[in-house]
Design an enzyme around this catalytic site. Structure first.
Site, mmCIF file in Angstrom:
data_model
loop_
_atom_site.group_PDB
_atom_site.id
_atom_site.type_symbol
_atom_site.label_atom_id
_atom_site.label_comp_id
_atom_site.label_asym_id
_atom_site.label_seq_id
_atom_site.Cartn_x
_atom_site.Cartn_y
_atom_site.Cartn_z
ATOM 1 N N TYR A 9 0.803 -1.230 0.000
ATOM 2 C CA TYR A 9 0.000 0.000 0.000
ATOM 3 C C TYR A 9 0.838 1.284 0.000
ATOM 4 O O TYR A 9 0.281 2.379 -0.012
ATOM 5 C CB TYR A 9 -0.968 -0.007 1.189
ATOM 6 C CG TYR A 9 -1.976 -1.130 1.114
ATOM 7 C CD1 TYR A 9 -2.941 -1.139 0.111
ATOM 8 C CD2 TYR A 9 -1.947 -2.197 2.007
ATOM 9 C CE1 TYR A 9 -3.856 -2.177 -0.001
ATOM 10 C CE2 TYR A 9 -2.866 -3.236 1.923
ATOM 11 C CZ TYR A 9 -3.816 -3.220 0.916
ATOM 12 O OH TYR A 9 -4.723 -4.248 0.807
ATOM 13 N N HIS A 19 -8.816 2.544 -5.882
ATOM 14 C CA HIS A 19 -8.079 1.532 -5.118
ATOM 15 C C HIS A 19 -6.595 1.783 -5.299
ATOM 16 O O HIS A 19 -6.136 2.030 -6.435
ATOM 17 C CB HIS A 19 -8.434 0.116 -5.581
ATOM 18 C CG HIS A 19 -9.876 -0.203 -5.397
ATOM 19 N ND1 HIS A 19 -10.402 -0.509 -4.167
ATOM 20 C CD2 HIS A 19 -10.906 -0.188 -6.265
ATOM 21 C CE1 HIS A 19 -11.701 -0.696 -4.298
ATOM 22 N NE2 HIS A 19 -12.043 -0.496 -5.549
#
Ligand code: CA2
Length: 150
Positions: free
Chosen positions: A24, A102
């Site tokens: 991430y 996302h």
């Protein structure tokens, strides 16, 4: 007065920059907020930036965005992407232009991440650009709603 975009973040995104940086990235959620605020400002938009681990709170904020006459919504629904008919229903109910974001490319990951309820209402989906996807979503939404710079 600049139009306002609500930027909503789902569960566990408060952990950004503190866990799983290989997946991430290393930016914290506070840094993502700064990126969003700066990008929005340079494209003639203001933002409200929120994160919650609770589905109902996200639904309340979608309804709030409509009540406050927001220009649109950028949402990373995180784990609610593939489970929440209620978030889909809220987005359908308010009818605001919505961009789904996302950080990762969900289509290159496990199959259970692929089928998004939110994509059924989203005008566009951005995935796989890391946190820069938030900036890309804001730029796209600014063009969509005719935001004016300066
Ligand atoms: O790629 C994305 O942005 C996701 O929405 C992230 C969700 C995941 O369930 C989606 O399939 C794709 C997970 C958010 C968890 O966030 C964390 C951030 C840092 C460390 C740990 C979790």
């Amino acid at each position: 007065m600049a139009k306002t975009v609500y930027i909503l973040n789902g569960p566990n995104l408060n952990l950004l920059g503190t866990r799983e940086p290989g997946k991430y990235g290393s930016a914290t959620l506070a840094e993502v907020e700064t990126l969003c605020r700066d990008t929005a400002k340079s494209h003639g938009l203001a933002i409200v930036f929120r994160q919650s681990n609770h589905e109902g709170e996200i639904i309340d904020w979608i309804q709030e965005a409509h009540a406050k006459k927001a220009a649109g919504i950028v949402i990373n629904p995180a784990g609610f992407t593939t489970t929440s008919i209620s978030i889909l229903d809220a987005l359908l109910a308010v009818g605001l232009p919505t961009i789904e974001v996302h950080i990762t490319n969900i289509h290159a990951r496990e199959s259970f991440r692929h089928d998004s309820y939110i994509s059924k209402v989203a005008k566009a989906v951005v995935c796989g650009f890391g946190v820069q996807g938030y900036a890309l979503a804001i730029i796209g939404l600014a063009a969509m709603v005719g935001a004016r710079k300066g």
